[in-house]
Enzyme design. Structure first.
Site, PDB file in Angstrom:
ATOM      1  N   HIS A 202     -73.692  53.203 -71.879  1.00 44.17           N
ATOM      2  CA  HIS A 202     -74.660  52.912 -72.946  1.00 44.17           C
ATOM      3  C   HIS A 202     -75.389  54.168 -73.426  1.00 44.17           C
ATOM      4  O   HIS A 202     -75.742  55.043 -72.661  1.00 44.17           O
ATOM      5  CB  HIS A 202     -75.664  51.831 -72.525  1.00 44.17           C
ATOM      6  CG  HIS A 202     -76.423  52.104 -71.262  1.00 44.17           C
ATOM      7  ND1 HIS A 202     -77.117  51.128 -70.604  1.00 44.17           N
ATOM      8  CD2 HIS A 202     -76.597  53.227 -70.533  1.00 44.17           C
ATOM      9  CE1 HIS A 202     -77.698  51.636 -69.542  1.00 44.17           C
ATOM     10  NE2 HIS A 202     -77.389  52.909 -69.480  1.00 44.17           N
ATOM     11  N   ASN A 203     -75.543  54.221 -74.743  1.00 43.60           N
ATOM     12  CA  ASN A 203     -76.256  55.295 -75.443  1.00 43.60           C
ATOM     13  C   ASN A 203     -75.578  56.657 -75.356  1.00 43.60           C
ATOM     14  O   ASN A 203     -76.182  57.679 -75.672  1.00 43.60           O
ATOM     15  CB  ASN A 203     -77.702  55.408 -74.952  1.00 43.60           C
ATOM     16  CG  ASN A 203     -78.546  54.230 -75.400  1.00 43.60           C
ATOM     17  OD1 ASN A 203     -78.704  53.267 -74.647  1.00 43.60           O
ATOM     18  ND2 ASN A 203     -79.064  54.281 -76.623  1.00 43.60           N
TER      19      ASN A 203
END
Length: 351
Positions: free
Chosen positions: A240-241
């Site tokens: 994530h991210n």
């Protein structure tokens, strides 16, 4: 489809040596060549196969001169490996494209489907989703609500694009890959781990290829981004991210932890691992199984090992490492000799 040696030379800017009318209709490795096939020779280790191959046409580098008689027609090009890649692209582009929507597919009435798409049996396209022109969705693909797919993208069986995620144009998503599953976010508490909702999305830009069973997780907030031209092998994990720079390539089983930014034109070998919140400079070259615990600041750095260090230093260290048992034995022997000399000198001093 059949092509003459002269036609092939025209496609790739080559020069024919031999019969310009030699016809081919398939590709083959040079050691497995058959009549009607085209092969290539780019590595001198395989030169002996050139004199035995049954292939009708062989691509070779401009500077290559055979040492013996060759039965095949040669097409000389600046780079044989690059030329065969171009021919394979031409060959692939000439295959007829499938069109039509299977009666066994489910498409929500609010979804938008572009022109000339193929949507196979048991494809599921949820409400608000948008599929661009000339896309190919193989059986059992799942497109979540409000997800978007650009034109000329091909998605293979059992791939899943979660809700709200975006996939660009001319992408290839192989079987079982997952775009936009929740990132691995949990808050430890006295009672266990409390899930942190992952409310962001995943964005795959144009001309990206993603291998089988590879996962690109959605962001906690904002977006996980795989930029234009990236190529991810099978079994790669993008957390994530993360942000993966344009034209970066990653081999099988690479894992990138959350909130890491990887630069453009990087190359990661198999099983490279990158710690979270790192920043990796453009054109970083990470050898297989490199473990990258921190940021890499200098563009063009080559690293290897775990924890990763300069590649040249790693290989020098590896050469020493395998000799450590003998080095340790030598050190112990020297210790004994030094001790004996000290005792001898001490005895003489007393005299």
């Amino acid at each position: 489809m059949e092509f003459s040696a002269q036609m092939i030379a025209g496609f790739i800017g080559g020069t024919v040596v031999g019969d310009p009318e030699a016809m081919v209709n398939n590709f083959a490795k040079i050691e497995e060549g058959k009549p009607g096939c085209i092969s290539f020779l780019a590595n001198e280790k395989y030169e002996h196969y050139l004199y035995e191959t049954e292939s009708s046409v062989v691509l070779v580098n401009d500077n290559f001169e055979p040492k013996r008689e060759v039965k095949a027609t040669l097409v000389k090009v600046p780079d044989a490996r690059e030329a065969v890649a171009k021919l394979l692209q031409v060959y692939e582009s000439m295959k007829p494209k499938r069109k039509g929507i299977s009666e066994l597919a489910f498409i929500d009435p609010t979804a938008k489907i572009g022109k000339d798409c193929y949507i196979g049996p048991f494809v599921a396209i949820a409400e608000g989703a948008s599929i661009g022109d000339r896309c190919v969705l193989h059986p059992h693909v799942t497109i979540g609500r409000n997800a978007t797919v650009g034109e000329n993208t091909e998605i293979y069986s059992n791939a899943v694009i979660y809700h709200d995620c975006k996939v660009g144009s001319r992408c290839i998503l192989h079987a079982g890959c997952v775009i936009g599953a929740d990132g691995f976010g949990f808050q430890p508490t006295e009672d266990g781990y409390e899930k942190i909702p992952q409310i962001g999305i995943a964005i795959i830009e144009d001309d990206v290829e993603i291998g089988a069973n590879t996962c690109v997780d959605r962001a906690v907030m904002g977006a996980t981004i795989v930029h234009r031209g990236v190529k991810l092998d099978n079994l790669v994990q993008i957390a994530h991210n993360d942000e993966i720079g344009s034209h970066t390539v990653m081999s099988a089983q690479v894992g990138v932890a959350g909130s890491t930014k990887v630069g453009e034109w990087c190359m990661f070998g198999g099983q490279v691992g990158v710690a979270g919140h790192a920043v990796i400079a453009d054109k970083t070259m990470a050898g297989a199984q490199a473990g990258i615990p921190n940021s890499v600041k200098k563009p063009g750095t080559a690293i290897q090992g775990s924890p990763a260090i300069d590649a040249k230093v790693f290989w020098k260290s590896s050469a020493i490492f395998k000799n450590l048992p003998q080095i340790w034995a030598d050190i112990n022997e020297m210790k004994k000799e030094i001790r004996a000399l000290k005792e001898e000198l001490s005895t003489k001093g007393q005299c």
